[in-house]
Write a protein that holds these residues in place. Sequence first.
Motif, PDB file in Angstrom:
ATOM      1  N   LYS A  63      66.671-110.356   6.054  1.00 50.01           N
ATOM      2  CA  LYS A  63      65.693-111.031   5.186  1.00 50.01           C
ATOM      3  C   LYS A  63      65.277-110.116   4.028  1.00 50.01           C
ATOM      4  O   LYS A  63      65.283-110.538   2.874  1.00 50.01           O
ATOM      5  N   ASP A  64      64.934-108.866   4.347  1.00 46.93           N
ATOM      6  CA  ASP A  64      64.448-107.937   3.330  1.00 46.93           C
ATOM      7  C   ASP A  64      65.534-107.542   2.330  1.00 46.93           C
ATOM      8  O   ASP A  64      65.263-107.409   1.142  1.00 46.93           O
ATOM      9  N   GLU A  65      66.746-107.344   2.807  1.00 42.65           N
ATOM     10  CA  GLU A  65      67.822-106.849   1.948  1.00 42.65           C
ATOM     11  C   GLU A  65      68.486-107.945   1.122  1.00 42.65           C
ATOM     12  O   GLU A  65      68.811-107.741  -0.038  1.00 42.65           O
ATOM     13  N   ARG A  66      68.719-109.114   1.746  1.00 41.15           N
ATOM     14  CA  ARG A  66      69.505-110.159   1.071  1.00 41.15           C
ATOM     15  C   ARG A  66      68.910-111.559   1.173  1.00 41.15           C
ATOM     16  O   ARG A  66      69.559-112.529   0.802  1.00 41.15           O
ATOM     17  N   ASP A  67      67.705-111.683   1.714  1.00 40.89           N
ATOM     18  CA  ASP A  67      67.044-112.973   1.910  1.00 40.89           C
ATOM     19  C   ASP A  67      67.934-113.943   2.713  1.00 40.89           C
ATOM     20  O   ASP A  67      68.082-115.110   2.381  1.00 40.89           O
ATOM     21  N   ILE A  68      68.536-113.417   3.791  1.00 42.31           N
ATOM     22  CA  ILE A  68      69.411-114.204   4.658  1.00 42.31           C
ATOM     23  C   ILE A  68      68.662-114.533   5.943  1.00 42.31           C
ATOM     24  O   ILE A  68      68.059-113.654   6.561  1.00 42.31           O
ATOM     25  N   THR A  69      68.722-115.795   6.327  1.00 39.67           N
ATOM     26  CA  THR A  69      68.194-116.243   7.611  1.00 39.67           C
ATOM     27  C   THR A  69      69.340-116.902   8.357  1.00 39.67           C
ATOM     28  O   THR A  69      69.950-117.851   7.851  1.00 39.67           O
ATOM     29  N   ILE A  70      69.651-116.403   9.534  1.00 37.85           N
ATOM     30  CA  ILE A  70      70.756-116.941  10.330  1.00 37.85           C
ATOM     31  C   ILE A  70      70.286-118.208  11.044  1.00 37.85           C
ATOM     32  O   ILE A  70      69.271-118.197  11.729  1.00 37.85           O
ATOM     33  N   ALA A  71      71.046-119.277  10.880  1.00 36.74           N
ATOM     34  CA  ALA A  71      70.665-120.570  11.446  1.00 36.74           C
ATOM     35  C   ALA A  71      70.966-120.678  12.942  1.00 36.74           C
ATOM     36  O   ALA A  71      70.246-121.341  13.681  1.00 36.74           O
ATOM     37  N   SER A  72      72.012-120.036  13.387  1.00 38.56           N
ATOM     38  CA  SER A  72      72.447-120.138  14.783  1.00 38.56           C
ATOM     39  C   SER A  72      71.541-119.331  15.703  1.00 38.56           C
ATOM     40  O   SER A  72      71.082-118.242  15.337  1.00 38.56           O
ATOM     41  N   PRO A  73      71.290-119.832  16.919  1.00 36.81           N
ATOM     42  CA  PRO A  73      70.465-119.053  17.850  1.00 36.81           C
ATOM     43  C   PRO A  73      71.215-117.829  18.392  1.00 36.81           C
ATOM     44  O   PRO A  73      72.415-117.908  18.673  1.00 36.81           O
ATOM     45  N   PRO A  74      70.511-116.711  18.536  1.00 36.58           N
ATOM     46  CA  PRO A  74      71.136-115.527  19.128  1.00 36.58           C
ATOM     47  C   PRO A  74      71.295-115.715  20.641  1.00 36.58           C
ATOM     48  O   PRO A  74      70.422-116.280  21.297  1.00 36.58           O
ATOM     49  N   VAL A 112      75.182-103.413   7.142  1.00 34.60           N
ATOM     50  CA  VAL A 112      75.181-104.576   8.022  1.00 34.60           C
ATOM     51  C   VAL A 112      76.575-105.166   7.980  1.00 34.60           C
ATOM     52  O   VAL A 112      77.126-105.397   6.900  1.00 34.60           O
ATOM     53  N   GLY A 113      77.148-105.389   9.155  1.00 35.14           N
ATOM     54  CA  GLY A 113      78.476-105.991   9.243  1.00 35.14           C
ATOM     55  C   GLY A 113      78.403-107.372   9.854  1.00 35.14           C
ATOM     56  O   GLY A 113      77.600-107.621  10.758  1.00 35.14           O
ATOM     57  N   PHE A 114      79.246-108.259   9.345  1.00 36.72           N
ATOM     58  CA  PHE A 114      79.358-109.620   9.879  1.00 36.72           C
ATOM     59  C   PHE A 114      80.774-109.797  10.405  1.00 36.72           C
ATOM     60  O   PHE A 114      81.731-109.432   9.714  1.00 36.72           O
ATOM     61  N   LYS A 115      80.918-110.360  11.588  1.00 35.91           N
ATOM     62  CA  LYS A 115      82.240-110.698  12.107  1.00 35.91           C
ATOM     63  C   LYS A 115      82.197-112.139  12.599  1.00 35.91           C
ATOM     64  O   LYS A 115      81.257-112.545  13.292  1.00 35.91           O
ATOM     65  N   GLU A 125      74.858-119.725   5.242  1.00 33.42           N
ATOM     66  CA  GLU A 125      74.021-118.618   4.775  1.00 33.42           C
ATOM     67  C   GLU A 125      74.839-117.362   4.413  1.00 33.42           C
ATOM     68  O   GLU A 125      74.335-116.451   3.775  1.00 33.42           O
ATOM     69  N   LEU A 126      76.117-117.325   4.809  1.00 34.62           N
ATOM     70  CA  LEU A 126      76.984-116.190   4.480  1.00 34.62           C
ATOM     71  C   LEU A 126      78.094-116.582   3.509  1.00 34.62           C
ATOM     72  O   LEU A 126      79.058-115.836   3.319  1.00 34.62           O
ATOM     73  N   GLY A 127      77.943-117.718   2.862  1.00 33.10           N
ATOM     74  CA  GLY A 127      78.963-118.244   1.958  1.00 33.10           C
ATOM     75  C   GLY A 127      79.255-117.370   0.751  1.00 33.10           C
ATOM     76  O   GLY A 127      80.326-117.459   0.158  1.00 33.10           O
ATOM     77  N   ALA A 128      78.330-116.500   0.371  1.00 38.12           N
ATOM     78  CA  ALA A 128      78.523-115.639  -0.807  1.00 38.12           C
ATOM     79  C   ALA A 128      79.423-114.436  -0.507  1.00 38.12           C
ATOM     80  O   ALA A 128      79.868-113.765  -1.421  1.00 38.12           O
ATOM     81  N   PHE A 129      79.700-114.178   0.774  1.00 41.07           N
ATOM     82  CA  PHE A 129      80.495-113.009   1.152  1.00 41.07           C
ATOM     83  C   PHE A 129      81.975-113.352   1.219  1.00 41.07           C
ATOM     84  O   PHE A 129      82.360-114.454   1.579  1.00 41.07           O
TER      85      PHE A 129
END
Length: 153
Positions: A63-74, A112-115, A125-129
């Motif tokens: 949120k602080d770095e890229r204003d990203i909120t993950i929609a899926s539950p952890p 931060v890494g996304f896989k 929410e990760l469409g820009a990557f």
Amino acid sequence: MPHTVDFTTVSTTGLETSPVAPALAGLRANEARYFKNKHDHTFTVEPAADAQAVVDWVHKILKDERDITIASPPLEATEFEVEGTKWAYVFYESGLSINVLYSLDPTGKRAVGFKLSDGMEVPEELGAFKFARQKSKLAGTIRGSYFVIKQEH
């Protein structure tokens, strides 16, 4: 209750509600194998509800770095320190895995890494990557991306 991730016999334990549970389990096992081989660290995870502080820390960085909120539950999370670096992982129901590499030395690497698990779509929410592909015997095709952390967390 934390449990050790076995990378010789891949199990979907804890990830059963994911539509891509076998691929996500393979992704989790792939991470466990990496840490065992590279750092002799045993990779353990626990239900996200039992590791809420880890999930909250990862979500705050997003949120602080890229204003990203993950929609899926952890579903599961873990946090540990290896060779002066704090690591946090969160595995999501959608098949997404997020890891934070955070050097305890302020001049060290922080990212931060996304896989993405095999068979899942890129979350909105990760469409820009842009995601690079990596083959894994345990997880099939893993798509990954990352960004560098700029602030203190």
